[in-house]
Structure formats: structure tokens, C-alpha cells
Design a protein around this motif. Sequence first.
Motif: not given
Lengths: 277, 277
Positions: A159-164, A205-209, A213-222, A225-230
Amino acid sequence: MENGKEYRDVFYVSDGTAITSETLGHAVLGQFPLQISQTTLPFVETTDRAEHVKGLIDKKHQQTGQKPLVFFSIVLPEVKAIIEQANAHFYDVLNVLVEPLKKDLGLEPHPQLHRSHSIEKDAASYQNRIAAVEYTLAHDDGVSLNNLDQADIILLGVSRCGKTPTSLYLAMQFGIRAVNYPFIEDDMASLKLPKEIEPYRFKTFGLTIDTERLMAIRHERYANSDYASQQQCEKELNRVESLFRREAIPYLNTTTLSVEEISTRLLELSGLKRSMW
Amino acid sequence: MENGKEYRDVFYVSDGTAITSETLGHAVLGQFPLQISQTTLPFVETTDRAEHVKGLIDKKHQQTGQKPLVFFSIVLPEVKAIIEQANAHFYDVLNVLVEPLKKDLGLEPHPQLHRSHSIEKDAASYQNRIAAVEYTLAHDDGVSLNNLDQADIILLGVSRCGKTPTSLYLAMQFGIRAVNYPFIEDDMASLKLPKEIEPYRFKTFGLTIDTERLMAIRHERYANSDYASQQQCEKELNRVESLFRREAIPYLNTTTLSVEEISTRLLELSGLKRSMW
């Protein structure tokens, strides 16, 4: 002057959307140490509107004492003639290449209004592009895994690696039907390809990140949260990247890439024909 | 030759995404009566890759006996030099304008790799654009009418008149936060602005479309349905257009316009600053 850079007013003027003038003007100006203020004036198709545009350019010249830079594309000679009377530097974004092409090909150009970005130019390809946007929207974020036979490409990742945004860009810009599917926390225990995707693994095809950077993006949303934790981000990324390697799914790290760059690289990787509209 | 048009192979070659080369090449080629076959080769950053590209171009030349047309943008001189040895006609899409600009400004250009369409160029504006895509997706098709204070524009219209692709294009291309709201059959009896939209009516714009075209589009989705019938389409369009006039909401007929043209016109109408990325 600001930051030691010279200041200039820039106008993009066109009898169409002005998207071509903007795209080229941007790219060219990016090569110079300038501080710029930009104005875009599309649909300049009449002498009245041309007089208005000339007035706007001349006003800037009077205010700043500097000749504005005008990137333009105008077909009608009488409209063009008025604009070229303004006190400015002019760059005719199409003609500058039409002339050498004319010489090389030994062919006469047939200038047409509404050349780029109009439906009339290629209705079938336009309808296909809009259909691709609809297909892609209907298959965003794992919402539907139906009709995958119609997909051109299937993007996988956490989630949140740029797919959409990548999927939508592929659809809008290149008419590509893109499916994207997120691996979520519930998938992590025994990560595998969804059975609906399995038959179409050749399109995946896979996208990764990077974790940070993923922590920063998820942190902005929640935030916090655990979701944004390292720990969580690392776990998901490790498992999903293992899956990509195990299943021999080609993948791309999106951390420093724009949607344009990700999309272009995916088209290269996949061998999909890009048909820019 | 096909349709009496001369045939040419066209290559777009770049050390970046090649989007600028494609955009300009397309526009220029649109002026000539040519039958073309196009190949895009992005990320040509090394001499190895340049040799490969030169090989591809030369192969086409040998096959057809015609010099291919190469629209390119390459910064590194050693990479550029290899490509220019191919047997082709070359059009340097940036330098052709960099030279006159250099003279007019009396400034030296500072050529940089990854100029256009890279995150590094302007990270804040890139993040804003991605946030706009997310906001727009969350507010597509009336799904949410929350946070309308953050909207740049609110599009209204009947189902299938072009609101969704236009909203996504505005977001993706211009970083505009676009909300769109469909008036459906249930709204028709006493059509009015939703109360959530009422306070933001100054941001609203209407889209409308010709009855025939709407019927065709709806028919494709639900063939022979009431939804696609002439009676239903006419009724909805009449009522919604009446609402636009009654409420003095500016509106646009999308029948013959592409999303690029609709978006550009909306930006003009709304006075929103377009900041192309």
C-alpha cells in the motif's frame, strides 16, 4: 533578480490547448538560470483575441523593461502577425522543426488548426484512451479482479508505493489498461499471487519503495500508526520483494521516480507499445 | 506508400522519458502527409545503449532504403555523437530553441540530465500533483462531498458526460483538486444543487453533451436500457442545463472536445492558474 537569477515573464500562446508550447517551453527554459513567471493563453484563434494577447505581452514589457519570452504555435497568418508585433522574443515551437523537416522530406506541410490533442485527429485512439481510463479506475487498488484478460499490465506492491497514480498515468497518457493490486497486512503471513492473477502472471510487474520514504508517505495519511511504523513498512517490503524474486516478477523501486518515469520504465520492461495520443 | 502518403520510420530518442520529444515530434509530423511507424527509446544515457539505438535506426534505413526521422534530446556529448552517426534525419527538439534563446538572453545554458518529468526538478510541486490525484479520486462521481473547501473546481453534469476523465486529467496534468458530482435519475424530479456544494457554488462548472452522443456512450455501457434511451437522455440534459442557467453556473458542451480541450477551457473559465508540471 532573485537567487542571483535573471527574471523573465514567459507566455505560452496557442490556437489550441497550448500543451505542446508549454511542454517544449518548460523543457527549454529548464536549461537556463532564470526566475520565471508564466502565463498560458490557449485558443487564440481570432484577430480580436490576438490583439488582447498582444496587449498583455506589451504591458509586461512596459512594467518590467524586459522583453517577455513568447513560446507560440499559431496557424492562421493574420492571427500570428498581430502577436508577432508585440515587444517580445518569439519562439515558434512547431515551425522551428517544420522548416528543416520540409527540406529533408521534400514535402509541403499542410498546417491545420487543432492539430494536437483534439478528438478529430484520431477518434478511435481517443475512445480507446478513455476506455482505458475507465477500465483502470474499475481495477484500482484491487477493487476488481474481473476481466484481467483485457489488462495490458498488472501492478503489484505494498500500500502507498505509487501503484494508483502510475496506473492512471499509463491509462490517460498511453491508453494502457492497468490493473493494480495491493498486498495488505492480511496477506503477509503467507504471501502469494492471488489466484485470479496467477493465469496472467506474465503481465505482472512489481513496484517497491525505500522503507524511509514509505514511512513518510504513510505517516502523512495515518500519523504514528502501526501502518506507518518502521517495523511494519520493513516487514511488508521484505516479504513483497521476496515474493517478486521468488516468482521472478520484474520490479522497480519508485523512491526517486516520478509517475512519468515509472510509467516509461514499465513500458520498456513490458515491451508494451507506447502510443502517445 | 499507403493512402498515397509517403512512409517513414520515426524514432523518439531521449536520455529521459522521451515525453517532450514525442509531444513535439507528434505535433510537427501532424503537419505532413506521412504514413509513419513510431518507436520510442527512452533513458538512452550510456554509450552502450547509444550504440544499440544507432543499430536500430540503421537497420530500419537498410530495410526501407529511406532515412528514418529521429526526434531526440540527449545531453551527454559522447552519447549524442554516437546516435548522430546513424543514417537518418535528426531533429534536436531542445537545442533548436536553446540556441536562439541563448542569443536573445545573452545567457549560457546549463544542460542537465533528467530535466523534464523528474521529481528532483521540483519535489513540492510533484507531491502536490500526486496529492491532487488522490483528492480527485476520493471525490470522483459524488463518492464523497467532504472537504470541499480544499477543492479547486467542482464539476457537475449528467452521468457519462465526461466528468471523471476530465477530473483526473486536471489533477494529473495540472495538480488541480477536482470534485465531480453526477445528477442521476433520482435527482431529476426537483433538480437542485446538493446542500454540501451550495456554499462552494463559486467553484462549480457544468459539463453537458449532445443527446445523440450521450445515447451512444450510454448504449455502449447498457445497451437498449432506459438509461440510454433518447427520452431519458433528453430529459436529463434539459433539466440539468436548465439548472445551470437558473443558477448561473458556467457550462461547456463536451461533445466534440478531448479531455485536454475540456480541461484547458475549464482553466480559462475558472481563472485557475495552470501550473504544468
